[in-house]
Design an enzyme around this catalytic site. Sequence first.
Site, PDB file in Angstrom:
ATOM      1  CG  HIS A 255      -1.001   8.189   6.165  1.00  0.00           C
ATOM      2  ND1 HIS A 255      -1.870   7.553   5.301  1.00  0.00           N
ATOM      3  CD2 HIS A 255      -0.008   7.294   6.420  1.00  0.00           C
ATOM      4  CE1 HIS A 255      -1.417   6.331   5.042  1.00  0.00           C
ATOM      5  NE2 HIS A 255      -0.286   6.152   5.706  1.00  0.00           N
TER       6      HIS A 255
ATOM      7  CB  CYS B 185       3.698   6.489   5.750  1.00  0.00           C
ATOM      8  SG  CYS B 185       2.850   4.933   6.061  1.00  0.00           S
TER       9      CYS B 185
HETATM   10  N1  LIG Z   1       2.497   2.142   0.606  1.00  0.00           N
HETATM   11  C1  LIG Z   1       2.971   3.009   1.500  1.00  0.00           C
HETATM   12  O1  LIG Z   1       2.461   4.137   1.664  1.00  0.00           O
HETATM   13  C2  LIG Z   1       4.186   2.671   2.305  1.00  0.00           C
HETATM   14  C3  LIG Z   1       4.706   3.678   3.112  1.00  0.00           C
HETATM   15  C4  LIG Z   1       5.873   3.424   3.837  1.00  0.00           C
HETATM   16  C5  LIG Z   1       6.449   2.183   3.763  1.00  0.00           C
HETATM   17  N2  LIG Z   1       5.911   1.208   2.989  1.00  0.00           N
HETATM   18  C6  LIG Z   1       6.603  -0.085   2.968  1.00  0.00           C
HETATM   19  O2  LIG Z   1       7.147  -0.311   1.666  1.00  0.00           O
HETATM   20  C7  LIG Z   1       7.145  -1.713   1.394  1.00  0.00           C
HETATM   21  C8  LIG Z   1       6.398  -1.966   0.098  1.00  0.00           C
HETATM   22  O3  LIG Z   1       5.073  -1.492   0.233  1.00  0.00           O
HETATM   23  P1  LIG Z   1       4.096  -1.384  -1.040  1.00  0.00           P
HETATM   24  O4  LIG Z   1       2.883  -0.698  -0.522  1.00  0.00           O
HETATM   25  O5  LIG Z   1       4.811  -0.829  -2.197  1.00  0.00           O
HETATM   26  O6  LIG Z   1       3.784  -2.951  -1.287  1.00  0.00           O
HETATM   27  P2  LIG Z   1       3.177  -3.669  -2.592  1.00  0.00           P
HETATM   28  O7  LIG Z   1       2.462  -2.697  -3.456  1.00  0.00           O
HETATM   29  O8  LIG Z   1       2.462  -4.871  -2.103  1.00  0.00           O
HETATM   30  O9  LIG Z   1       4.511  -4.123  -3.417  1.00  0.00           O
HETATM   31  C9  LIG Z   1       5.350  -5.113  -2.913  1.00  0.00           C
HETATM   32  C10 LIG Z   1       6.591  -5.278  -3.782  1.00  0.00           C
HETATM   33  O10 LIG Z   1       7.412  -6.269  -3.149  1.00  0.00           O
HETATM   34  C11 LIG Z   1       7.787  -7.232  -4.141  1.00  0.00           C
HETATM   35  N3  LIG Z   1       7.981  -8.538  -3.501  1.00  0.00           N
HETATM   36  C12 LIG Z   1       7.084  -9.305  -2.859  1.00  0.00           C
HETATM   37  N4  LIG Z   1       7.669 -10.469  -2.458  1.00  0.00           N
HETATM   38  C13 LIG Z   1       8.963 -10.407  -2.844  1.00  0.00           C
HETATM   39  C14 LIG Z   1      10.083 -11.287  -2.760  1.00  0.00           C
HETATM   40  N5  LIG Z   1       9.975 -12.479  -2.152  1.00  0.00           N
HETATM   41  N6  LIG Z   1      11.274 -10.893  -3.270  1.00  0.00           N
HETATM   42  C15 LIG Z   1      11.393  -9.680  -3.886  1.00  0.00           C
HETATM   43  N7  LIG Z   1      10.370  -8.813  -4.031  1.00  0.00           N
HETATM   44  C16 LIG Z   1       9.171  -9.165  -3.527  1.00  0.00           C
HETATM   45  C17 LIG Z   1       6.617  -7.247  -5.106  1.00  0.00           C
HETATM   46  O11 LIG Z   1       7.041  -7.828  -6.339  1.00  0.00           O
HETATM   47  P3  LIG Z   1       6.037  -8.690  -7.285  1.00  0.00           P
HETATM   48  O12 LIG Z   1       5.182  -7.695  -8.011  1.00  0.00           O
HETATM   49  O13 LIG Z   1       6.963  -9.431  -8.179  1.00  0.00           O
HETATM   50  O14 LIG Z   1       5.235  -9.581  -6.373  1.00  0.00           O
HETATM   51  C18 LIG Z   1       6.337  -5.758  -5.219  1.00  0.00           C
HETATM   52  O15 LIG Z   1       7.259  -5.148  -6.094  1.00  0.00           O
HETATM   53  C19 LIG Z   1       6.512  -2.396   2.603  1.00  0.00           C
HETATM   54  O16 LIG Z   1       7.547  -2.812   3.487  1.00  0.00           O
HETATM   55  C20 LIG Z   1       5.704  -1.282   3.241  1.00  0.00           C
HETATM   56  O17 LIG Z   1       5.522  -1.479   4.611  1.00  0.00           O
HETATM   57  C21 LIG Z   1       4.790   1.415   2.251  1.00  0.00           C
END
Ligand SMILES: NC(=O)c1ccc[n+]([C@@H]2O[C@H](COP(=O)([O-])OP(=O)(O)OC[C@H]3O[C@@H](n4cnc5c(N)ncnc54)[C@H](OP(=O)(O)O)[C@@H]3O)[C@@H](O)[C@H]2O)c1
Length: 357
Positions: free
Chosen positions: A250, A157
């Site tokens: 951002h 991002c």
């Molecule tokens: N937020 C942003 O702006 C953004 C931008 C670009 C990329 N990303 C990337 O997108 C990804 C997710 O980010 P997020 O911000 O959405 O994170 P988040 O809010 O912490 O959500 C994480 C997700 O991953 C799941 N998860 C965790 N451990 C797992 C496992 N062992 N097996 C399967 N699922 C699992 C969680 O499920 P539970 O609820 O069941 O724990 C939840 O659905 C990351 O790699 C991040 O770097 C994020």
Amino acid sequence: MKKYRVGIVGATGMVGQRFVTLLENHPWFTVTCLAASERSAGKTYTQALDGRWNMATPIPEFLKDMVILNANEIEKIKEEVDFVFCAVDMKKSEIRELEENYAKAEIPVVSNNSACRGLSDVPMIIPEINAEHIAVIETQRKRLGTKKGFIAVKSNCSIQSYVPALHPLKKFGLKNVLACTYQAISGAGKTFDTWPEMVDNLIPYIGGEEEKSELEPLKVWGKIKNNEIVNATTPNITTQCLRVPVSDGHTAAVFVSFENKPTKEEIIDCWKNFSGIDLPSAPKQFIHYFEEDNRPQAKLDRNLENGMAVSVGRLREDSQFDYKFVCLSHNTLRGAAGGAVLLAELLADCECFAFTS
Ligand SMILES: NC(=O)c1ccc[n+]([C@@H]2O[C@H](COP(=O)([O-])OP(=O)(O)OC[C@H]3O[C@@H](n4cnc5c(N)ncnc54)[C@H](OP(=O)(O)O)[C@@H]3O)[C@@H](O)[C@H]2O)c1
């Protein structure tokens, strides 16, 4: 029109929730499966969220009672979907294994995760910039031994605001780029409720972000040689990435020097004439240039064109570089789920997915 059936792996997370809202009325895709960790598996979507829903609109009615599957139950998920979006918070090595397991099960993966971004046969696509990188999917399918399955990724991002602004200026010979990013807390999957320490605060470190911010643009601008992506070697890019007390959006302050310095008017013309693409989630105007000195602002401008456009302002000459300017993009829309939906539309348009039922 027949719609592709889509699964969201990581559906309970910040990015996963964005996918849910963006796909609610999508003309080409319909959500048929939600998956997350074993902590959520077996619960309905509403139960699994347990107060974590952070979107401005309510949970779509048709998904409220959908039972979450464990992301590892790939054979079960395969019966429900034509492809999946993946955004999970796990170790990099585990994410790569998970995504490759989906691809090997012939489920295409459109990923928000960084685990596979460095691989030369995994396209990292900003659809308006490097759609031609789709061609390396064939190389990847040979490596994975698949017919349909593959992984395509979107970039980090942090680069989503400044790479689009720099791209149309490449014809002037981009030499040196310095970018300082001011990144919203939703980029860490947080809100002010879940991260109160961020109120009235700034943290001058985001793990791994500066490396990604300097390297990923060179992959996006890479060329295909021998059926793989070879990264560009210019421009020189240096970054500093800071976490700031902003919920979404951002911002980047960018300094740039050129081989052939253009005029200010030529730069603004390049931005205004940057041609977009014709896909359902694409903005009509990719880059919006603001003349006002106090724009772009995160709160006012992040939702421009449904959060899919990039805002630029404050273009002026610099004493050490040729020019400096400020740009902004919505990190969970264009920078994450929205960018991935747009990428999936591009892949669907190029017939990279197949209907399996
Ligand atoms: N937020 C942003 O702006 C953004 C931008 C670009 C990329 N990303 C990337 O997108 C990804 C997710 O980010 P997020 O911000 O959405 O994170 P988040 O809010 O912490 O959500 C994480 C997700 O991953 C799941 N998860 C965790 N451990 C797992 C496992 N062992 N097996 C399967 N699922 C699992 C969680 O499920 P539970 O609820 O069941 O724990 C939840 O659905 C990351 O790699 C991040 O770097 C994020």
